[in-house]
Design an enzyme around this catalytic site. Structure first.
Site, mmCIF file in Angstrom:
data_model
loop_
_atom_site.group_PDB
_atom_site.id
_atom_site.type_symbol
_atom_site.label_atom_id
_atom_site.label_comp_id
_atom_site.label_asym_id
_atom_site.label_seq_id
_atom_site.Cartn_x
_atom_site.Cartn_y
_atom_site.Cartn_z
ATOM 1 N N VAL A 513 -80.991 29.964 -42.919
ATOM 2 C CA VAL A 513 -81.408 29.352 -43.900
ATOM 3 C C VAL A 513 -80.789 30.350 -45.107
ATOM 4 O O VAL A 513 -81.379 31.611 -44.853
ATOM 5 C CB VAL A 513 -82.991 29.153 -44.022
ATOM 6 N N ASP A 630 -72.188 41.276 -50.711
ATOM 7 C CA ASP A 630 -73.325 41.183 -49.941
ATOM 8 C C ASP A 630 -72.959 41.615 -48.322
ATOM 9 O O ASP A 630 -72.927 40.837 -47.573
ATOM 10 C CB ASP A 630 -73.794 39.362 -49.948
#
Ligand SMILES: *[C@@H]1O[C@H](CO)[C@@H](O)[C@H](O)[C@H]1NC(C)=O
Ligand SMILES: *[C@@H]1O[C@H](CO)[C@@H](O)[C@H](O)[C@H]1NC(C)=O
Ligand SMILES: *[C@@H]1O[C@H](CO)[C@@H](O)[C@H](O)[C@H]1NC(C)=O
Ligand SMILES: *[C@@H]1O[C@H](CO)[C@@H](O)[C@H](O)[C@H]1NC(C)=O
Ligand SMILES: *[C@@H]1O[C@H](CO)[C@@H](O)[C@H](O)[C@H]1NC(C)=O
Ligand SMILES: *[C@@H]1O[C@H](CO)[C@@H](O)[C@H](O)[C@H]1NC(C)=O
Ligand SMILES: *[C@@H]1O[C@H](CO)[C@@H](O)[C@H](O)[C@H]1NC(C)=O
Length: 845
Positions: A513, A630
């Site tokens: 997710v 990231d």
């Protein structure tokens, strides 16, 4: 010269003996076939004889003479790919032509291994005197081979092909074909769409083959084509496969009426087709559709091939043909046009860039007017990219450096670029409001971190891939799932197909997710496993931005980046389909998952090296350079061979919602990995990724999260804690106990040294990813040279006792559309305040 001639004759003899088509063989007046870098003559698989390097010296003018070759065991489709010619400076092949007119130029590329040059890093342009064929072309996946095919109307009695390496780079070529093509191949006339009408002047363009599909049939290799072309199967492009049905007849029965010829397309193409499934039901009411991705900044010549191989009698089949929802042929009546069944017919359409958009939708459907059978068919499709206003087939600059006019082809993509920039600017302006002052943005920031920097490579003409290993457009049997479009948009998936693949997005198929939505594991028709990332329907990320994003992501192809396979935007869905990474995130193998075998030091080094390569490519492999923003161990995924691939690049550009200005959504990155300088100065550079990567290295060594709030204040932040231990010479104490006694001490020092440099306070003091890579490779060498034998008691065993402490490095990224920060985010923020005191400035405004 006469020996050459006899060679050519021999090759024709060979091809007429072994080639299947009984049809006339075209005798090209010019037929230059060079196997560059070859020392011994090797016939290509279709029987044509190519010249060796020494036989072709008269055509080449180059300063240097460097060749490279790779063992014949290499997995390439033809021995032509095994050798290459390398150029460190501009080089030109010049071919004397017997007459001007249409000529094929086929360029074969494969980056063979070479001890002194890394061909995968080569960046170069290829031009003729009039046309740009490839602009700043870069071969970013070494496992691929490429065939690029052009059709050019030569206007003089010489044809030159220039190879220009970028400064400090090299150019290379494995094989060249320059062959005359029959005049009838391109007529001067075609139909335009929107408005439909005749258009002319087609002989004034140069063409590049984007697709050549044998609809309803198998791959046709150069050996079986009248003009050594390759036709791939249409399988991967046919939408909702159940609507279309394959049909084939014996290839011998195909007629070629006047005005057509087997040179246009061989009988094999006309003897197979796809027609409407269920056509026998009363009034079938659907279209059969094919979707092909194209580059919106170019116009295209679309040639559709038909032969009525389904009717029993004449005058029984009438159907409509649409291109991009526009009527292309209304009530196509093959019987009247050809007066025979199974007769070849083709029609050309010119789509200028305003019509082409970024994909080409070809549809056939019933006329449903009560006459004849309600059926429709299509036998073949060719899509040729047309040179732009300055004579380029790649990028917007001409041979003389002139730039394509704005209103020519590029209008649409510029509009998209502008929208993208505004959205991204909005996101960062939101961030600016939270920070004390929006500092004057440094050049670097503007250049590298705006959304537009993502878009620029599209216009910088990063190259168009014709095919690849396992690719679909040319020459490979596996069809469909690799990048095949001229733009590299990946494959288009229908929603139905992805519903099938994921068991209708079954909760049980969810493997992750993210900010973007759920990630499902799925299985395609042919058994290929894929990761399917489905955009949250409430996501604010618009469909346009999504499409732009796909274009950007598709540009990034590297062995150490997770590949985008395709996408689906049906019904405003935003779904990305990636290659499936069987072994999941690197982090799981370091800590947190109990049942996984711990990785050895060597494996860990190899994974870090792979990830570093991926990042190095992101930073340097594209014209503009891309910052990941990231980097963390959950974004480094492992395939079934434990090859590391960097994922999630550029996806999480969440724009802040109405009420979200106070949540640090726009700050991209994860606590524990964030470059402190980025906070201080709002200055994001590729060195911010280097910082995060330094944290990854420490995680690799110590097998603990970047942030672990369950620990004492001093130990919470891994980077600080490890560096403190390093200064006190106590680092050994925090190394993953499972590695104890297995690390060569020199290897470890080199590794820690690399990590420490990455974590330097100021970006300028940090090494580039290239330097980090070098250090890691050195660390691996040291380990390999002298691996300590682990004491028996320390033999690696499944790790059953690692605490995950509940919190991964707290993500700043917030789910799009989430109304308010959750508990968890509050606590993350509080934690962040502890860890990054300077972050406090950002809050409470
Ligand atoms: C090639 O282009 C020239 C004009 O540039 C044209 O006159 C000639 O007919 C073309 N050749 C063919 C074979 O179409
Ligand atoms: C290139 O060389 C490397 C090591 O030198 C080897 O591992 C690799 O398999 C080679 N690749 C090819 C395509 O020959
Ligand atoms: C492209 O199509 C538009 C609309 O039909 C037309 O006005 C324009 O002239 C065309 N451009 C070219 C280069 O053919
Ligand atoms: C050529 O076509 C024939 C008949 O379809 C087929 O049997 C043969 O395998 C093909 N050869 C190649 C090299 O594709
Ligand atoms: C077939 O496609 C055309 C163009 O996209 C569309 O106008 C037409 O309605 C479609 N026909 C059916 C039966 O869906
Ligand atoms: C934004 O906040 C206001 C009050 O704080 C609330 O009334 C409104 O519904 C919120 N809007 C959204 C989209 O959450
Ligand atoms: C393993 O975990 C147990 C509790 O779960 C703990 O008491 C023990 O000290 C741990 N062992 C090690 C080696 O960390």
């Amino acid at each position: 010269m006469s020996s050459l001639l006899s060679l050519f004759l021999l090759s024709f003899l060979l091809s007429s003996v072994f080639g299947q088509p009984p049809s006339p063989t075209f005798k090209p007046s010019d037929n230059f076939l060079l196997d560059c870098g070859a020392t011994t003559p090797t016939p290509s698989l279709d029987g044509r004889q190519f010249l060796t390097d020494s036989q072709s010296t008269s055509y080449l003018s180059a300063k240097d003479k460097v060749t490279a070759s790779t063992p014949s065991t290499t997995d390439v489709p033809s021995p032509l790919y095994l050798t290459a010619r390398i150029f460190t400076e501009d080089a030109t092949y010049t071919f004397p032509l017997t007459s001007p007119g249409w000529h094929w130029i086929r360029l074969h590329f494969f980056p063979v291994n070479d001890s002194s040059h890394d061909l995968t890093q080569a960046v170069f342009s290829v031009k003729t005197d009039d046309y740009v064929l490839l602009h700043s072309f870069n071969f970013d996946d070494s496992s691929q081979w490429l065939l690029k095919e052009y059709l050019i109307n030569a206007t003089s009695d010489r044809l030159s092909i220039h190879f220009d390496p970028l400064r400090n780079s090299i150019a290379f070529i494995n094989a060249i074909e320059v062959i005359s093509a029959p005049d009838i191949l391109i007529s001067d006339y075609a139909s335009s769409l929107s408005p439909v009408g005749p258009t002319s002047g087609l002989s004034n363009y140069a063409y590049q083959t984007s697709y050549r599909l044998n609809v309803g049939g198998p791959l046709i290799t150069s050996a079986n084509d009248t003009l050594s072309r390759t036709w791939s199967s249409d399988h991967g492009y046919l939408q909702s496969r159940s609507t279309g049905q394959k049909v084939s007849v014996s290839s011998g029965i195909i007629n070629f009426p006047d005005g057509t010829s087997p040179f246009i397309a061989p009988n094999f193409v006309y003897s197979t087709a796809v027609h409407m499934a269920d056509a026998r039901i009363g009034s079938p009411n659907f279209n059969v559709s094919w979707v092909l991705n194209v580059d919106p900044s170019f116009g295209y010549l679309v040639r559709l091939h038909f032969a009525d191989i389904i009717s029993k009698n004449l005058d029984n089949l009438y159907f409509n043909v649409y291109i991009n929802h526009k009527m292309a042929i209304s009530g196509l009546d093959l019987s009247t046009l050809t007066s025979k069944l199974a007769s070849a017919y083709y029609k050309d359409f010119v789509l200028n860039s305003t019509v082409a958009m970024d994909r080409l939708l070809i549809q056939i459907g019933p006329l449903n007017d009560g006459a004849g059978t309600n059926d429709a068919l299509l036998n073949g499709v060719e899509v040729l990219k047309m040179s732009n206003s300055v004579g380029s087939l790649d990028g917007e600059f001409g041979v003389d450096g002139s730039k394509a006019s704005e209103d020519g082809g590029n209008t649409k993509s510029h509009a998209v670029a502008a929208v993208g920039f505004v959205m991204m600017f909005g996101a960062f302006a939101g961030l600016g409001a939270m920070v004390v002052k929006w500092h004057k943005r440094p050049q670097d920031w503007q250049r590298r971190n705006s959304f537009s920097s993502w878009l620029l490579p599209i216009h910088a003409g990063h190259s168009t891939f014709m095919t690849s290993k396992g690719g679909s457009t040319f020459g490979s049997h596996k069809s469909g799932y690799t990048f095949s479009s001229s733009l590299g948009l990946g494959r288009y998936f229908s929603l139905a197909e992805l519903q099938d693949a994921t068991n209708n997005f079954d909760e049980k198929a969810v493997v992750g997710v993210g900010g973007f939505g759920n990630v499902y594991v799925g299985e395609l028709d042919d058994g290929t496993k894929v990761a399917v990332k489905r955009g949250n329907p409430q996501s604010e990320q618009g469909i346009n931005e999504f499409q732009t994003e796909i274009q950007m992501l598709s540009k990034l192809r590297h062995r150490h980046l997770v590949s985008l396979i395709g996408y689906c935007d049906e019904n405003s869905e935003m779904i990305l389909v990636y290659e499936y990474m069987a072994n999941g995130p690197f982090r799981d193998h370091l800590y947190g998952k109990d049942d996984l075998m711990p990785l050895t030091w060597k494996q860990r080094l190899e994974i870090c090296i792979g990830a570093a390569r991926g990042l190095h490519y992101l930073h340097t492999g594209t014209a503009q350079g891309i910052i990941h923003r990231d980097v963390k161990t959950t974004n480094i995924l492992l395939d079934d061979d434990f090859i590391a691939k960097v994922s999630d690049f550029g996806l999480s550009k969440d724009a802040p919602g109405m009420n979200q200005t106070h949540v640090s959504t726009a700050v991209k990155g994860s606590f524990g990995y964030l470059d402190p300088e980025y906070f201080r100065c709002q200055r994001l550079t590729d060195k911010s990724d280097v910082y995060s990567f330094g944290v990854v290295l420490l995680e690799t060594l110590c097998a603990r999260p970047a942030l672990n709030p369950a620990l004492t204040r001093e130990q919470v932040n891994l980077a600080e804690w490890a560096m403190k231990n390093k200064r006190q010479n106590t680092l050994e104490q925090i190394v993953d106990p499972l590695l104890e006694g297995t690390i060569n001490s020199d290897s470890m020092s080199k590794f820690v040294e690399a990590a420490e440099k990455c974590l330097a306070e100021f970006g300028v003091d940090r090494p580039s990813m290239g330097d980090v890579l070098w250090n890691l490779e050195y660390a691996l060498q040291l380990q390999e040279a002298n691996p300590p034998t682990p004491p028996l008691s320390h033999a690696l065993k499944p790790n059953t006792n690692k605490s995950d402490a509940g919190v991964v490095a707290g993500e700043i990224k917030q789910e799009n559309g989430a109304a308010a920060p959750s508990e968890d985010q509050h606590s993350n923020a509080a934690m962040a305040n502890d860890v990054f005191p300077h972050l406090g400035e950002m809050k409470g405004r």
